[in-house]
Design a protein around this motif. Structure first.
Motif, PDB file in Angstrom:
ATOM      1  N   ARG A 208      46.100  43.576  35.246  1.00 50.98           N
ATOM      2  CA  ARG A 208      45.873  44.577  35.901  1.00 50.98           C
ATOM      3  C   ARG A 208      46.794  44.731  37.222  1.00 50.98           C
ATOM      4  NH1 ARG A 208      44.165  50.172  35.563  1.00 50.98           N
ATOM      5  NH2 ARG A 208      43.259  51.080  37.859  1.00 50.98           N
ATOM      6  N   HIS A 209      47.649  45.751  37.493  1.00 48.65           N
ATOM      7  CA  HIS A 209      48.705  45.789  38.342  1.00 48.65           C
ATOM      8  C   HIS A 209      48.080  47.103  39.458  1.00 48.65           C
ATOM      9  CE1 HIS A 209      52.295  46.307  40.781  1.00 48.65           C
ATOM     10  NE2 HIS A 209      52.664  45.045  40.522  1.00 48.65           N
ATOM     11  N   PRO A 210      48.490  46.925  40.679  1.00 51.02           N
ATOM     12  CA  PRO A 210      47.981  48.063  41.650  1.00 51.02           C
ATOM     13  C   PRO A 210      48.733  49.453  41.237  1.00 51.02           C
ATOM     14  CG  PRO A 210      48.420  46.048  42.944  1.00 51.02           C
ATOM     15  CD  PRO A 210      48.744  45.579  41.428  1.00 51.02           C
ATOM     16  N   ASP A 211      50.078  49.156  40.762  1.00 51.47           N
ATOM     17  CA  ASP A 211      50.819  50.275  40.696  1.00 51.47           C
ATOM     18  C   ASP A 211      51.430  50.512  39.127  1.00 51.47           C
ATOM     19  OD1 ASP A 211      50.654  50.861  43.377  1.00 51.47           O
ATOM     20  OD2 ASP A 211      52.329  49.016  43.799  1.00 51.47           O
ATOM     21  N   GLU A 212      51.474  49.427  38.256  1.00 51.80           N
ATOM     22  CA  GLU A 212      52.269  49.660  37.067  1.00 51.80           C
ATOM     23  C   GLU A 212      51.220  49.245  35.907  1.00 51.80           C
ATOM     24  OE1 GLU A 212      56.336  47.920  39.122  1.00 51.80           O
ATOM     25  OE2 GLU A 212      54.769  46.460  38.118  1.00 51.80           O
ATOM     26  N   TYR A 213      51.827  49.774  34.832  1.00 53.63           N
ATOM     27  CA  TYR A 213      51.102  49.361  33.572  1.00 53.63           C
ATOM     28  C   TYR A 213      51.658  47.844  33.410  1.00 53.63           C
ATOM     29  CZ  TYR A 213      49.471  49.674  28.957  1.00 53.63           C
ATOM     30  OH  TYR A 213      48.873  49.696  27.680  1.00 53.63           O
ATOM     31  N   PRO A 214      50.731  47.036  33.173  1.00 54.58           N
ATOM     32  CA  PRO A 214      51.199  45.426  33.521  1.00 54.58           C
ATOM     33  C   PRO A 214      51.941  44.794  32.467  1.00 54.58           C
ATOM     34  CG  PRO A 214      48.889  45.587  32.310  1.00 54.58           C
ATOM     35  CD  PRO A 214      49.385  47.025  32.788  1.00 54.58           C
ATOM     36  N   MET A 215      52.976  43.946  32.776  1.00 55.40           N
ATOM     37  CA  MET A 215      53.866  43.451  32.103  1.00 55.40           C
ATOM     38  C   MET A 215      53.822  41.839  32.534  1.00 55.40           C
ATOM     39  SD  MET A 215      57.122  45.901  30.964  1.00 55.40           S
ATOM     40  CE  MET A 215      56.711  47.031  29.911  1.00 55.40           C
ATOM     41  N   ASN A 216      54.715  41.673  33.950  1.00 54.76           N
ATOM     42  CA  ASN A 216      54.937  40.380  34.290  1.00 54.76           C
ATOM     43  C   ASN A 216      53.864  40.021  35.472  1.00 54.76           C
ATOM     44  OD1 ASN A 216      57.459  40.740  33.159  1.00 54.76           O
ATOM     45  ND2 ASN A 216      58.365  39.124  34.151  1.00 54.76           N
ATOM     46  N   GLU A 217      53.101  40.842  36.007  1.00 54.49           N
ATOM     47  CA  GLU A 217      52.330  40.651  37.090  1.00 54.49           C
ATOM     48  C   GLU A 217      51.176  41.093  37.201  1.00 54.49           C
ATOM     49  OE1 GLU A 217      55.862  40.476  40.460  1.00 54.49           O
ATOM     50  OE2 GLU A 217      55.400  42.349  39.386  1.00 54.49           O
ATOM     51  N   GLY A 218      50.205  40.809  38.097  1.00 60.89           N
ATOM     52  CA  GLY A 218      48.869  41.402  38.193  1.00 60.89           C
ATOM     53  C   GLY A 218      47.703  40.318  38.011  1.00 60.89           C
ATOM     54  N   ARG A 219      46.337  40.908  38.609  1.00 59.43           N
ATOM     55  CA  ARG A 219      45.342  40.259  38.344  1.00 59.43           C
ATOM     56  C   ARG A 219      44.761  40.072  36.933  1.00 59.43           C
ATOM     57  NH1 ARG A 219      42.862  38.310  42.970  1.00 59.43           N
ATOM     58  NH2 ARG A 219      40.903  38.335  41.976  1.00 59.43           N
ATOM     59  N   ILE A 220      44.020  39.179  36.456  1.00 57.43           N
ATOM     60  CA  ILE A 220      43.536  39.204  35.123  1.00 57.43           C
ATOM     61  C   ILE A 220      42.150  39.668  35.384  1.00 57.43           C
ATOM     62  CG2 ILE A 220      42.517  37.430  33.204  1.00 57.43           C
ATOM     63  CD1 ILE A 220      44.498  35.526  34.250  1.00 57.43           C
ATOM     64  N   VAL A 221      41.824  40.842  34.680  1.00 56.42           N
ATOM     65  CA  VAL A 221      40.642  41.495  34.703  1.00 56.42           C
ATOM     66  C   VAL A 221      39.883  41.516  33.200  1.00 56.42           C
ATOM     67  CG1 VAL A 221      41.501  42.741  36.796  1.00 56.42           C
ATOM     68  CG2 VAL A 221      41.624  43.774  34.315  1.00 56.42           C
ATOM     69  N   SER A 222      38.728  42.128  33.129  1.00 58.45           N
ATOM     70  CA  SER A 222      38.210  42.324  32.002  1.00 58.45           C
ATOM     71  C   SER A 222      37.243  43.739  31.992  1.00 58.45           C
ATOM     72  CB  SER A 222      37.169  41.030  31.627  1.00 58.45           C
ATOM     73  OG  SER A 222      35.984  41.165  31.950  1.00 58.45           O
ATOM     74  N   SER A 223      36.953  44.067  30.992  1.00 64.12           N
ATOM     75  CA  SER A 223      35.950  45.346  30.862  1.00 64.12           C
ATOM     76  C   SER A 223      34.509  44.901  31.220  1.00 64.12           C
ATOM     77  CB  SER A 223      36.069  46.071  29.381  1.00 64.12           C
ATOM     78  OG  SER A 223      35.525  44.938  28.311  1.00 64.12           O
ATOM     79  N   ARG A 224      34.150  43.663  31.497  1.00 61.50           N
ATOM     80  CA  ARG A 224      32.951  43.277  31.971  1.00 61.50           C
ATOM     81  C   ARG A 224      32.801  42.583  33.138  1.00 61.50           C
ATOM     82  NH1 ARG A 224      30.954  40.886  25.839  1.00 61.50           N
ATOM     83  NH2 ARG A 224      31.269  42.834  25.072  1.00 61.50           N
ATOM     84  N   GLY A 225      33.677  42.956  34.110  1.00 60.21           N
ATOM     85  CA  GLY A 225      33.805  42.693  35.462  1.00 60.21           C
ATOM     86  C   GLY A 225      34.513  41.343  35.750  1.00 60.21           C
ATOM     87  N   LEU A 226      35.162  40.638  35.059  1.00 52.90           N
ATOM     88  CA  LEU A 226      36.275  39.552  35.272  1.00 52.90           C
ATOM     89  C   LEU A 226      37.351  40.181  36.109  1.00 52.90           C
ATOM     90  CD1 LEU A 226      36.616  36.725  34.804  1.00 52.90           C
ATOM     91  CD2 LEU A 226      38.262  37.597  33.047  1.00 52.90           C
ATOM     92  N   ASP A 227      37.493  39.492  37.317  1.00 56.19           N
ATOM     93  CA  ASP A 227      38.745  39.843  38.134  1.00 56.19           C
ATOM     94  C   ASP A 227      38.951  38.380  39.118  1.00 56.19           C
ATOM     95  OD1 ASP A 227      40.525  40.910  39.924  1.00 56.19           O
ATOM     96  OD2 ASP A 227      39.101  42.320  40.544  1.00 56.19           O
ATOM     97  N   THR A 228      40.239  37.915  38.390  1.00 61.83           N
ATOM     98  CA  THR A 228      40.707  36.596  38.938  1.00 61.83           C
ATOM     99  C   THR A 228      42.214  36.523  38.941  1.00 61.83           C
ATOM    100  OG1 THR A 228      40.195  34.380  38.615  1.00 61.83           O
ATOM    101  CG2 THR A 228      40.771  35.601  36.519  1.00 61.83           C
ATOM    102  N   THR A 229      42.635  35.395  39.132  1.00 64.27           N
ATOM    103  CA  THR A 229      44.297  35.118  39.067  1.00 64.27           C
ATOM    104  C   THR A 229      44.458  33.994  38.196  1.00 64.27           C
ATOM    105  OG1 THR A 229      44.018  33.324  40.897  1.00 64.27           O
ATOM    106  CG2 THR A 229      44.177  35.723  41.821  1.00 64.27           C
ATOM    107  N   ALA A 230      45.742  34.106  37.843  1.00 58.88           N
ATOM    108  CA  ALA A 230      46.107  32.826  37.026  1.00 58.88           C
ATOM    109  C   ALA A 230      45.827  31.513  37.467  1.00 58.88           C
ATOM    110  CB  ALA A 230      47.629  32.916  36.647  1.00 58.88           C
ATOM    111  N   ALA A 231      45.942  31.289  38.791  1.00 55.56           N
ATOM    112  CA  ALA A 231      45.649  29.959  39.236  1.00 55.56           C
ATOM    113  C   ALA A 231      44.032  29.691  39.118  1.00 55.56           C
ATOM    114  CB  ALA A 231      45.794  29.981  40.758  1.00 55.56           C
ATOM    115  N   GLU A 232      43.455  30.626  38.743  1.00 56.19           N
ATOM    116  CA  GLU A 232      41.879  30.340  38.557  1.00 56.19           C
ATOM    117  C   GLU A 232      41.472  30.549  36.790  1.00 56.19           C
ATOM    118  OE1 GLU A 232      39.673  29.631  41.100  1.00 56.19           O
ATOM    119  OE2 GLU A 232      41.342  29.424  42.348  1.00 56.19           O
ATOM    120  N   TYR A 233      42.518  30.377  36.299  1.00 58.08           N
ATOM    121  CA  TYR A 233      42.243  30.790  34.833  1.00 58.08           C
ATOM    122  C   TYR A 233      41.245  29.858  34.180  1.00 58.08           C
ATOM    123  CZ  TYR A 233      43.624  31.480  29.968  1.00 58.08           C
ATOM    124  OH  TYR A 233      43.504  31.838  28.751  1.00 58.08           O
ATOM    125  N   ASP A 234      41.249  28.451  34.551  1.00 51.83           N
ATOM    126  CA  ASP A 234      40.437  27.471  34.009  1.00 51.83           C
ATOM    127  C   ASP A 234      39.016  27.602  34.122  1.00 51.83           C
ATOM    128  OD1 ASP A 234      42.172  26.515  32.200  1.00 51.83           O
ATOM    129  OD2 ASP A 234      43.103  24.829  33.723  1.00 51.83           O
TER     130      ASP A 234
END
Length: 423
Positions: A208-234
């Motif tokens: 999910r990107h603040p301004d764009e439909y996501p391709m290269n960048e953005g936070r990892i989000v989910s429809s059930r409230g997940l909101d994180t970064t690639a650094a926190e993937y694991d």
């Protein structure tokens, strides 16, 4: 099904029924492990984009983009805005060529009652021809920006080796404008295909990107409230091995299966589509929320149209960067990145030493992430349809799997090997 047809790679499906109830579902991925993570160890960071491009002939740009973003994060490299835009442009090309290949060559025959695209082309030559024209334009973007469509060679950590001229980009833009008109027509054509009535309560996961439909960048989000970064993937996702598959299965920790890919991106980012694309999506019968995987073929065409519009916008706004790539000063570090491959979120993580040599590499492809979601889908779909004739049910299950456009070869990245020795 011992072999799934019209998917990339080799896989099989087993659904076991007893007294009308589903007792077991297995998506069996039996291609040998690819071992690309092991190939990367001991190699220079500079080699990585060319190695990962070989993972998939259909979506090499996705692998290159996740690679360069992760390595740049590891070594603290920041790219200029013109480079960022051109990376987005080359990703548009990949979305176009990959989605169109799936829609017209692999999936549309299911909806129209044909065993393959060759037979479909006999009755729908104009449709197949338009699909091939659109795919050619996607490849044209990749060829111009990345050197060639298969195993591209112009992407590097920090940017590109070469930036095309404004004149060549402008000429490509004119071709894309003509293709955009064809694409609009094909979105509506896909929307009119007869889709089975079926919905599932997925947990959608995408960037999910603040301004764009996501391709290269953005936070990892989910429809059930997940909101994180690639650094926190694991911390949010975990993988496990199942005995019948050479690909790891991924789940959201503490919750289970999730869905990544076009349907997830669309549901989580409808408001990031251009208004003109939103309008066409509605004309094609889509609402901002869609939970029917059999409508994924329409969503893919909506994303193709978005990619045409975005590519044209990026070309019109082209500014040549001061240099084709940012300077890279190797040093020890670890970095992760997630980008949106055509089939879904693609996670890479690298550890490099002080010389920029890769010490460790990890790649989590979208199809391996979707494995468990596919099995859950089959279980949910088959249960109320268990009384259908076996050949009918078999075909519908296979079509359900093709909704995901699985890239099975990409998914086989790791296999736990236990060696027992008597002496």
């Amino acid at each position: 099904m011992n072999y799934l047809a019209r998917v990339e790679g080799e896989g099989a499906m087993t659904v076991r029924l007893r007294n009308g109830a589903v007792t077991d579902v297995q998506l069996r991925i039996f291609e040998p492990p690819r071992l690309f993570e092991a190939f990367m160890r001991g190699r220079s960071y500079a080699d990585a984009p060319d190695i990962t491009a070989r993972i998939c002939g259909i979506c090499p740009i996705a692998y290159q983009m996740s690679t360069v973003h992760a390595l740049e994060a590891a070594m603290g490299v920041a790219v200029a805005e013109p480079i960022r835009r051109l990376r987005r442009l080359v990703y548009c090309g990949e979305w176009i060529e990959s989605h169109v290949l799936h829609v017209f060559m692999l999936h549309a025959p299911d909806f129209l009652g044909y065993p393959n695209a060759i037979e479909m082309a006999k009755d729908y030559p104009g449709i197949v021809k338009k699909g091939l024209e659109l795919r050619k334009l996607g490849n044209a973007i990749i060829e111009l920006m990345a050197g060639r469509a298969i195993h591209p060679i112009n992407v590097r950590v920090g940017g590109f080796y070469h930036i095309p001229s404004r004149r060549r980009l402008a000429a490509l833009g004119e071709q894309l404008r003509r293709g955009r008109d064809v694409c609009r027509e094909m979105v509506l054509w896909a929307g009119a295909l007869p889709a089975r009535e079926y919905t599932h309560d997925y947990e959608f996961v995408a960037l999910r990107h603040p301004d764009e439909y996501p391709m290269n960048e953005g936070r990892i989000v989910s429809s059930r409230g997940l909101d994180t970064t690639a650094a926190e993937y694991d911390r949010c996702f975990e993988e496990s091995q199942v005995p019948y598959s050479n690909a790891l299965q991924s789940v959201v920790r503490g919750r289970g299966a999730y869905l990544t890919g076009p349907l997830a991106r669309y549901n989580l980012n409808f408001d990031r589509l251009f208004p003109s694309v939103q309008e066409i999506a509605r004309e094609a019968g889509l609402e901002p929320e869609c939970r029917n995987p059999f409508r994924n073929i329409v969503v893919r065409m909506v994303e193709v149209l978005y990619a045409f519009e975005e590519a044209i916008r990026l070309i019109d706004a082209f500014e040549a960067p001061d240099a084709p790539s940012a300077a890279v000063v190797p040093h020890a570090g670890a970095g992760a990145a997630c980008t949106e491959a055509p089939r879904g979120s693609l996670y890479h993580r690298y550890v490099v030493d002080e010389s920029g040599v890769i010490v460790d590499a990890r790649i989590v492809p979208p199809t391996s992430q979707n494995q468990k979601a596919i099995e859950d889908d089959l279980r949910h779909y088959v249960t109320p349809r268990a009384d259908l004739p076996a050949d009918v049910l078999r075909f519908e299950c296979e079509q359900l799997i093709r909704n995901y456009d699985p890239c099975i070869s990409c998914s086989t990245h790791f296999l736990k090997l236990n060696i027992e020795r008597d002496a």
